[in-house]
Write a protein that holds these residues in place. Structure first.
Motif, PDB file in Angstrom:
ATOM      1  N   ALA A 121      -0.826  30.216   5.562  1.00  0.00           N
ATOM      2  CA  ALA A 121      -1.881  30.475   4.586  1.00  0.00           C
ATOM      3  C   ALA A 121      -3.155  30.984   5.263  1.00  0.00           C
ATOM      4  CB  ALA A 121      -2.177  29.202   3.785  1.00  0.00           C
ATOM      5  N   LEU A 122      -3.481  30.437   6.428  1.00  0.00           N
ATOM      6  CA  LEU A 122      -4.680  30.882   7.145  1.00  0.00           C
ATOM      7  C   LEU A 122      -4.573  32.352   7.541  1.00  0.00           C
ATOM      8  CD1 LEU A 122      -5.679  27.860   9.439  1.00  0.00           C
ATOM      9  CD2 LEU A 122      -7.079  28.952   7.676  1.00  0.00           C
ATOM     10  N   GLY A 123      -3.401  32.748   8.024  1.00  0.00           N
ATOM     11  CA  GLY A 123      -3.202  34.144   8.388  1.00  0.00           C
ATOM     12  C   GLY A 123      -3.368  35.056   7.180  1.00  0.00           C
ATOM     13  N   ARG A 124      -2.813  34.632   6.060  1.00  0.00           N
ATOM     14  CA  ARG A 124      -2.923  35.417   4.826  1.00  0.00           C
ATOM     15  C   ARG A 124      -4.356  35.401   4.299  1.00  0.00           C
ATOM     16  NH1 ARG A 124       1.157  37.162   0.900  1.00  0.00           N
ATOM     17  NH2 ARG A 124       2.645  36.648   2.518  1.00  0.00           N
ATOM     18  N   LEU A 125      -5.049  34.268   4.432  1.00  0.00           N
ATOM     19  CA  LEU A 125      -6.425  34.148   3.946  1.00  0.00           C
ATOM     20  C   LEU A 125      -7.349  35.125   4.666  1.00  0.00           C
ATOM     21  CD1 LEU A 125      -8.501  32.669   2.192  1.00  0.00           C
ATOM     22  CD2 LEU A 125      -8.682  30.921   3.991  1.00  0.00           C
ATOM     23  N   ARG A 126      -7.150  35.286   5.952  1.00  0.00           N
ATOM     24  CA  ARG A 126      -7.996  36.212   6.714  1.00  0.00           C
ATOM     25  C   ARG A 126      -7.748  37.657   6.269  1.00  0.00           C
ATOM     26  NH1 ARG A 126      -6.559  32.212  10.939  1.00  0.00           N
ATOM     27  NH2 ARG A 126      -8.458  30.990  11.288  1.00  0.00           N
ATOM     28  N   THR A 127      -6.498  37.983   5.953  1.00  0.00           N
ATOM     29  CA  THR A 127      -6.184  39.322   5.439  1.00  0.00           C
ATOM     30  C   THR A 127      -6.802  39.524   4.066  1.00  0.00           C
ATOM     31  OG1 THR A 127      -4.084  39.348   6.638  1.00  0.00           O
ATOM     32  CG2 THR A 127      -4.310  40.892   4.812  1.00  0.00           C
ATOM     33  N   LEU A 128      -6.674  38.519   3.193  1.00  0.00           N
ATOM     34  CA  LEU A 128      -7.248  38.610   1.847  1.00  0.00           C
ATOM     35  C   LEU A 128      -8.760  38.739   1.902  1.00  0.00           C
ATOM     36  CD1 LEU A 128      -5.149  35.914  -0.074  1.00  0.00           C
ATOM     37  CD2 LEU A 128      -4.987  38.388  -0.290  1.00  0.00           C
ATOM     38  N   GLY A 129      -9.377  38.069   2.872  1.00  0.00           N
ATOM     39  CA  GLY A 129     -10.833  38.142   3.013  1.00  0.00           C
ATOM     40  C   GLY A 129     -11.288  39.574   3.236  1.00  0.00           C
ATOM     41  N   ARG A 130     -10.525  40.322   4.011  1.00  0.00           N
ATOM     42  CA  ARG A 130     -10.885  41.720   4.262  1.00  0.00           C
ATOM     43  C   ARG A 130     -10.719  42.560   2.992  1.00  0.00           C
ATOM     44  NH1 ARG A 130      -8.428  40.302   9.211  1.00  0.00           N
ATOM     45  NH2 ARG A 130      -6.364  41.074   8.590  1.00  0.00           N
ATOM     46  N   LEU A 137     -16.686  29.019   2.305  1.00  0.00           N
ATOM     47  CA  LEU A 137     -16.380  28.447   3.616  1.00  0.00           C
ATOM     48  C   LEU A 137     -15.639  29.467   4.467  1.00  0.00           C
ATOM     49  CD1 LEU A 137     -15.006  24.966   2.454  1.00  0.00           C
ATOM     50  CD2 LEU A 137     -17.228  25.371   3.519  1.00  0.00           C
ATOM     51  N   THR A 138     -15.665  29.288   5.777  1.00  0.00           N
ATOM     52  CA  THR A 138     -14.821  30.106   6.643  1.00  0.00           C
ATOM     53  C   THR A 138     -13.374  29.645   6.447  1.00  0.00           C
ATOM     54  OG1 THR A 138     -14.860  28.578   8.521  1.00  0.00           O
ATOM     55  CG2 THR A 138     -16.674  30.190   8.366  1.00  0.00           C
ATOM     56  N   PRO A 139     -12.388  30.465   6.810  1.00  0.00           N
ATOM     57  CA  PRO A 139     -10.992  30.048   6.644  1.00  0.00           C
ATOM     58  C   PRO A 139     -10.678  28.692   7.284  1.00  0.00           C
ATOM     59  CG  PRO A 139     -11.065  32.385   7.077  1.00  0.00           C
ATOM     60  CD  PRO A 139     -12.470  31.881   7.249  1.00  0.00           C
ATOM     61  N   THR A 140     -11.149  28.463   8.512  1.00  0.00           N
ATOM     62  CA  THR A 140     -10.863  27.188   9.182  1.00  0.00           C
ATOM     63  C   THR A 140     -11.566  26.038   8.475  1.00  0.00           C
ATOM     64  OG1 THR A 140     -10.572  28.303  11.315  1.00  0.00           O
ATOM     65  CG2 THR A 140     -10.972  25.931  11.360  1.00  0.00           C
ATOM     66  N   LYS A 199     -11.067  41.427  -0.082  1.00  0.00           N
ATOM     67  CA  LYS A 199     -12.114  41.049  -1.042  1.00  0.00           C
ATOM     68  C   LYS A 199     -13.413  41.807  -0.799  1.00  0.00           C
ATOM     69  CE  LYS A 199     -10.211  36.421  -1.568  1.00  0.00           C
ATOM     70  NZ  LYS A 199     -10.301  35.027  -1.102  1.00  0.00           N
ATOM     71  N   GLU A 200     -13.620  42.220   0.438  1.00  0.00           N
ATOM     72  CA  GLU A 200     -14.847  42.951   0.763  1.00  0.00           C
ATOM     73  C   GLU A 200     -14.940  44.270  -0.009  1.00  0.00           C
ATOM     74  OE1 GLU A 200     -14.883  43.389   4.977  1.00  0.00           O
ATOM     75  OE2 GLU A 200     -15.082  41.235   5.382  1.00  0.00           O
ATOM     76  N   SER A 201     -13.796  44.853  -0.361  1.00  0.00           N
ATOM     77  CA  SER A 201     -13.801  46.113  -1.099  1.00  0.00           C
ATOM     78  C   SER A 201     -13.368  45.933  -2.560  1.00  0.00           C
ATOM     79  CB  SER A 201     -12.875  47.130  -0.414  1.00  0.00           C
ATOM     80  OG  SER A 201     -11.554  46.610  -0.323  1.00  0.00           O
ATOM     81  N   TYR A 202     -13.322  44.676  -3.023  1.00  0.00           N
ATOM     82  CA  TYR A 202     -12.881  44.384  -4.388  1.00  0.00           C
ATOM     83  C   TYR A 202     -13.913  44.907  -5.386  1.00  0.00           C
ATOM     84  CZ  TYR A 202     -10.407  41.684  -7.989  1.00  0.00           C
ATOM     85  OH  TYR A 202      -9.669  41.302  -9.085  1.00  0.00           O
ATOM     86  N   VAL A 203     -13.436  45.465  -6.493  1.00  0.00           N
ATOM     87  CA  VAL A 203     -14.327  46.020  -7.515  1.00  0.00           C
ATOM     88  C   VAL A 203     -14.789  44.916  -8.461  1.00  0.00           C
ATOM     89  CG1 VAL A 203     -14.551  47.678  -9.411  1.00  0.00           C
ATOM     90  CG2 VAL A 203     -13.175  48.259  -7.393  1.00  0.00           C
ATOM     91  N   GLY A 204     -16.106  44.644  -8.470  1.00  0.00           N
ATOM     92  CA  GLY A 204     -16.654  43.613  -9.350  1.00  0.00           C
ATOM     93  C   GLY A 204     -16.453  42.210  -8.800  1.00  0.00           C
ATOM     94  N   PRO A 205     -16.817  41.185  -9.578  1.00  0.00           N
ATOM     95  CA  PRO A 205     -16.658  39.797  -9.130  1.00  0.00           C
ATOM     96  C   PRO A 205     -15.194  39.453  -8.863  1.00  0.00           C
ATOM     97  CG  PRO A 205     -18.107  39.916 -11.051  1.00  0.00           C
ATOM     98  CD  PRO A 205     -17.479  41.270 -10.901  1.00  0.00           C
ATOM     99  N   TRP A 206     -14.966  38.682  -7.804  1.00  0.00           N
ATOM    100  CA  TRP A 206     -13.619  38.199  -7.480  1.00  0.00           C
ATOM    101  C   TRP A 206     -13.497  36.767  -7.983  1.00  0.00           C
ATOM    102  CZ3 TRP A 206     -11.375  34.069  -5.166  1.00  0.00           C
ATOM    103  CH2 TRP A 206     -10.013  34.177  -4.827  1.00  0.00           C
ATOM    104  N   LEU A 207     -12.444  36.489  -8.754  1.00  0.00           N
ATOM    105  CA  LEU A 207     -12.170  35.136  -9.230  1.00  0.00           C
ATOM    106  C   LEU A 207     -10.776  34.713  -8.789  1.00  0.00           C
ATOM    107  CD1 LEU A 207     -13.530  35.292 -12.918  1.00  0.00           C
ATOM    108  CD2 LEU A 207     -14.549  34.060 -10.988  1.00  0.00           C
ATOM    109  N   PRO A 208     -10.556  33.408  -8.613  1.00  0.00           N
ATOM    110  CA  PRO A 208      -9.212  32.925  -8.259  1.00  0.00           C
ATOM    111  C   PRO A 208      -8.211  33.269  -9.359  1.00  0.00           C
ATOM    112  CG  PRO A 208     -10.868  31.215  -7.927  1.00  0.00           C
ATOM    113  CD  PRO A 208     -11.533  32.312  -8.673  1.00  0.00           C
ATOM    114  N   GLU A 209      -6.954  33.333  -8.971  1.00  0.00           N
ATOM    115  CA  GLU A 209      -5.881  33.583  -9.931  1.00  0.00           C
ATOM    116  C   GLU A 209      -5.673  32.321 -10.775  1.00  0.00           C
ATOM    117  OE1 GLU A 209      -1.109  34.225  -9.500  1.00  0.00           O
ATOM    118  OE2 GLU A 209      -2.393  35.291  -8.082  1.00  0.00           O
ATOM    119  N   PRO A 210      -5.756  32.422 -12.109  1.00  0.00           N
ATOM    120  CA  PRO A 210      -5.592  31.221 -12.933  1.00  0.00           C
ATOM    121  C   PRO A 210      -4.187  30.655 -12.815  1.00  0.00           C
ATOM    122  CG  PRO A 210      -5.638  33.182 -14.308  1.00  0.00           C
ATOM    123  CD  PRO A 210      -5.979  33.626 -12.919  1.00  0.00           C
TER     124      PRO A 210
END
Length: 303
Positions: free
Chosen positions: A78-87, A128-131, A89-100
């Motif tokens: 999950a941590l490896g995937r979280l760091r990829t997702l973080g990158r 928070l940071t991933p860690t 999100k930086e280019s995400y259009v509009g507010p980012w919300l968790p998946e319901p």
């Protein structure tokens, strides 16, 4: 925590081998850990698949604590995937919300677990940071020992204690100030639902806090506000324009009562709320079809 629809080891017929039996026994725990780290049910399912593939190749004779070992694998994936997702999100259009995520009644009954998977709390965890996020979730939600967490995040127990202290203070300063009962949330949502159905602006204003914030996540795919909508007047104006063709249905989402808006018999929007002192202070509207696909699938399975 929620119904699972993906292909997993428990789908097999016949007697389970020890590795499969252990994995199935801890599947819900692993899914919840991954979801709380990622804010995405689809990604959490992927982490489970990756965890299973690694677990299936482990020599169980050398594993002293199978639960801890599985949590360690899932956390690292999950941590490896979280760091990829973080990158991303930086280019995400509009507010980012968790998946319901549709949740079962037993999640709502566990106040701490329901709070930890709420939209409001998941947004706090995003800061928070991933860690830090991994340490906070494993310690505060699942009460893992510091040495177990240390192995999962590749840090010393002393360092993990420091991270936990820092993350705890960070979250405490940003989390909702009071615990709201499901009944209070349900009452507010019912009033909200009536106001939206009738398009009664005054009724909407009566249940919105003056400083209410509306976040809408369309991901650049469907129409949504590209910035937070601030203040009761503006939020009420936006909500009053919800199409009359849309039907609203109550549901248990992320451990709390929420509303599902359906259009042409498909989920169009999921609205979760944050309530303080009896008033709605936060509205989280997920419209991005990619984030609604998993919930649509779960809903279809339980019809």
């Amino acid at each position: 925590m929620a119904g699972t629809s993906q292909s997993t080891p428990e789908d097999r017929d016949g007697d389970m081998d020890p590795a499969t039996e252990t994995f199935v026994a801890h599947r819900n725990l692993l899914f919840t850990v991954a979801y709380e780290l990622l804010g995405s049910a689809a990604d959490a399912e992927d982490v489970l698949q990756e965890t299973w593939l690694r677990w299936a190749g482990v020599d169980l004779d050398i594993v002293q604590d199978r639960r801890a070992y599985l949590v360690r694998i899932a956390t690292r994936q999950a941590l490896g995937r979280l760091r990829t997702l973080g990158r991303r999100k930086e280019s995400y259009v509009g507010p980012w919300l968790p998946e319901p995520l549709l949740t079962t009644p037993d999640v709502a009954e566990d106040v701490e677990l329901a709070d930890s998977v709420s939209m409001a709390m998941l947004l706090v965890l995003e800061t928070l940071t991933p860690t830090e996020r991994a340490v906070f979730v494993l310690r505060e939600v699942f009460a893992l020992a510091y040495d177990e967490i240390a192995e999962a995040v590749d840090k010393s127990p002393a360092t993990v204690r420091q991270i936990a202290h820092r993350a705890r203070a960070h979250v405490a300063a940003r989390r909702p100030r009071e615990v709201v009962s499901p009944a209070e949330t349900r009452d507010a949502l019912e009033a909200f639902q009536r106001a939206v159905k009738t398009g009664d602006l005054q009724r909407l204003l009566d249940i919105l806090a003056p400083e209410v914030v509306l976040l809408t996540d369309g991901g650049g795919v469907v129409k949504a506000a590209l910035a937070p909508v601030l203040g009761a007047d503006m939020v009420a104006h936006v909500l009053s324009r919800i199409a009359a063709a849309t039907s609203l249905h109550p549901a248990q989402v992320n451990g709390h009562p929420a509303l599902v808006l359906r259009l042409d018999d498909r989920i169009d929007t999921v609205i979760a709320v944050r309530i303080e002192a009896g008033l709605i202070t936060g509205l989280y509207a997920v419209r991005n079809p990619e984030k609604l696909a998993y919930m649509e699938q779960e809903t279809a399975l339980h019809r």
